[in-house]
Scaffold this motif. Sequence first.
Motif, mmCIF file in Angstrom:
data_model
loop_
_atom_site.group_PDB
_atom_site.id
_atom_site.type_symbol
_atom_site.label_atom_id
_atom_site.label_comp_id
_atom_site.label_asym_id
_atom_site.label_seq_id
_atom_site.Cartn_x
_atom_site.Cartn_y
_atom_site.Cartn_z
ATOM 1 N N GLY A 190 64.798 70.947 38.577
ATOM 2 C CA GLY A 190 65.041 72.155 37.447
ATOM 3 C C GLY A 190 65.221 73.283 38.427
ATOM 4 N N LYS A 191 65.154 73.234 39.773
ATOM 5 C CA LYS A 191 65.194 74.462 40.647
ATOM 6 C C LYS A 191 66.506 74.298 41.327
ATOM 7 C CE LYS A 191 61.820 75.401 43.858
ATOM 8 N NZ LYS A 191 60.506 75.510 44.210
ATOM 9 N N ASP A 192 66.520 73.388 42.209
ATOM 10 C CA ASP A 192 67.932 72.999 42.815
ATOM 11 C C ASP A 192 68.696 71.919 42.050
ATOM 12 O OD1 ASP A 192 66.588 74.661 44.733
ATOM 13 O OD2 ASP A 192 66.238 72.937 46.219
ATOM 14 N N THR A 193 69.865 71.988 42.288
ATOM 15 C CA THR A 193 70.730 71.174 41.540
ATOM 16 C C THR A 193 70.895 69.587 42.411
ATOM 17 O OG1 THR A 193 72.599 71.591 43.166
ATOM 18 C CG2 THR A 193 72.426 73.081 41.134
ATOM 19 N N LYS A 194 71.370 68.625 41.527
ATOM 20 C CA LYS A 194 71.363 67.271 42.059
ATOM 21 C C LYS A 194 72.153 67.216 43.293
ATOM 22 C CE LYS A 194 70.825 64.282 38.216
ATOM 23 N NZ LYS A 194 71.326 64.147 36.912
ATOM 24 N N GLU A 195 73.193 68.245 43.386
ATOM 25 C CA GLU A 195 74.067 68.152 44.463
ATOM 26 C C GLU A 195 73.373 68.495 45.720
ATOM 27 O OE1 GLU A 195 74.864 69.284 41.561
ATOM 28 O OE2 GLU A 195 76.345 67.660 41.114
ATOM 29 N N GLU A 196 72.546 69.559 45.623
ATOM 30 C CA GLU A 196 71.735 70.297 46.545
ATOM 31 C C GLU A 196 70.821 69.109 47.305
ATOM 32 O OE1 GLU A 196 71.415 75.013 45.813
ATOM 33 O OE2 GLU A 196 70.450 73.596 44.519
ATOM 34 N N ILE A 197 70.070 68.352 46.166
ATOM 35 C CA ILE A 197 68.956 67.323 46.854
ATOM 36 C C ILE A 197 69.858 66.172 47.460
ATOM 37 C CG2 ILE A 197 67.631 65.644 45.718
ATOM 38 C CD1 ILE A 197 66.722 67.969 43.551
ATOM 39 N N GLN A 198 71.018 65.947 46.778
ATOM 40 C CA GLN A 198 71.777 64.975 47.447
ATOM 41 C C GLN A 198 72.159 65.310 48.765
ATOM 42 O OE1 GLN A 198 72.642 61.741 46.330
ATOM 43 N NE2 GLN A 198 73.391 61.108 48.443
ATOM 44 N N GLU A 199 72.597 66.560 48.904
ATOM 45 C CA GLU A 199 73.035 66.910 50.229
ATOM 46 C C GLU A 199 71.697 66.619 51.578
ATOM 47 O OE1 GLU A 199 74.187 71.204 50.670
ATOM 48 O OE2 GLU A 199 75.889 70.605 49.500
ATOM 49 N N ASP A 200 70.518 67.068 50.847
ATOM 50 C CA ASP A 200 69.587 66.923 51.909
ATOM 51 C C ASP A 200 69.034 65.328 51.887
ATOM 52 O OD1 ASP A 200 69.107 69.481 52.492
ATOM 53 O OD2 ASP A 200 67.746 70.082 50.513
ATOM 54 N N LEU A 201 69.437 64.691 51.113
ATOM 55 C CA LEU A 201 69.229 63.152 51.259
ATOM 56 C C LEU A 201 70.240 62.505 52.292
ATOM 57 C CD1 LEU A 201 67.604 60.714 50.015
ATOM 58 C CD2 LEU A 201 69.555 60.348 48.539
ATOM 59 N N ASP A 202 71.500 63.175 52.337
ATOM 60 C CA ASP A 202 72.546 62.594 53.262
ATOM 61 C C ASP A 202 72.162 63.113 54.626
ATOM 62 O OD1 ASP A 202 73.836 61.573 51.277
ATOM 63 O OD2 ASP A 202 75.244 63.343 50.978
ATOM 64 N N ARG A 203 71.534 64.316 54.642
ATOM 65 C CA ARG A 203 71.226 65.021 55.999
ATOM 66 C C ARG A 203 69.897 64.214 56.636
ATOM 67 N NH1 ARG A 203 67.884 69.237 58.192
ATOM 68 N NH2 ARG A 203 66.864 69.644 56.231
ATOM 69 N N VAL A 204 68.970 63.729 55.560
ATOM 70 C CA VAL A 204 68.037 62.721 56.126
ATOM 71 C C VAL A 204 68.779 61.399 56.778
ATOM 72 C CG1 VAL A 204 65.917 61.534 55.463
ATOM 73 C CG2 VAL A 204 66.026 63.764 54.616
ATOM 74 N N PHE A 205 69.560 61.100 55.961
ATOM 75 C CA PHE A 205 70.207 59.498 56.317
ATOM 76 C C PHE A 205 70.961 59.920 57.652
ATOM 77 C CE2 PHE A 205 70.427 57.973 51.728
ATOM 78 C CZ PHE A 205 68.819 57.248 52.058
#
Length: 241
Positions: free
Chosen positions: A107-122
């Motif tokens: 609701g604050k950040d977009t799905k894309e932003e969250i996906q980007e951070d997920l990719d970074r963690v991976f």
Amino acid sequence: MLLQIENINTYYGSIHALKDVSLHVDKGEIVAVIGANGAGKTTLLNTISGVLHSRTGGILFEDQPIGKLSPDKVVRVGITQVPERRQVFSSLNVLDNLLLGAYLRHGKDTKEEIQEDLDRVFDIFPILKDRQKQMGGTLSGGEQQMLAVGRGLMAKPGLLLMDEPSLGLAPLLVREIFRVLGELREHGTTILLVEQNATAALHLADRGYVMETGSVILEGVSEDLLGDERVQEAYLGGSGS
Ligand code: ATP
């Protein structure tokens, strides 16, 4: 100053666990808190994260008082704690554990932003990418530690509180975790790191505080602490290096 702690006193009943502790963390720093078992390091982190409350003194985060907030409110102002002994959700898979870390951002950040951070963690922890569908509880200790750090990162915190990330890890993994923490700093993450592994912590951190029986007894830039005789004697095995 990102975090400013002024003269806090925290008790467990009649046990005086933090005695007039003052400390600060600037944006972009890694600050280490070192000390022996029972020195009060975990109590300090739990007092910052709102799990415990100090009886006196104050805590400011981005100039706002947070010392009386509940843990969920502290998370909302941007402080995330990666607790000692990992505490990953054992019956959730790796991916869901990570996504749970980002729940406040929906609701604050977009799905894309969250996906980007997920990719970074991976990117940081490729093993987590390979094990996305594996249940958290079946990961090895080191993998669980990576997952706990990864979940903390998914919250995109203004301040990351890390409690003994090296605990129970093989030396190679300790090096890996510390390397990752250094990399996070390069990307602008601010970290307050509690460690018994004083050598590794001080080599990584910009500054450090030494705690003994509830009090801060020394503070300074890491280089000075590493060169300090008292620190060498008590925490670095007297090696002089
Ligand atoms: P360690 O490195 O072993 O985790 P620490 O520096 O994190 O140690 P704390 O866990 O903060 O130390 O403990 C500080 C003091 O408070 C210790 O004397 C401990 O026994 C005491 N203490 C911690 N938790 C409690 C509790 N729930 N009830 C009573 N005393 C406690």
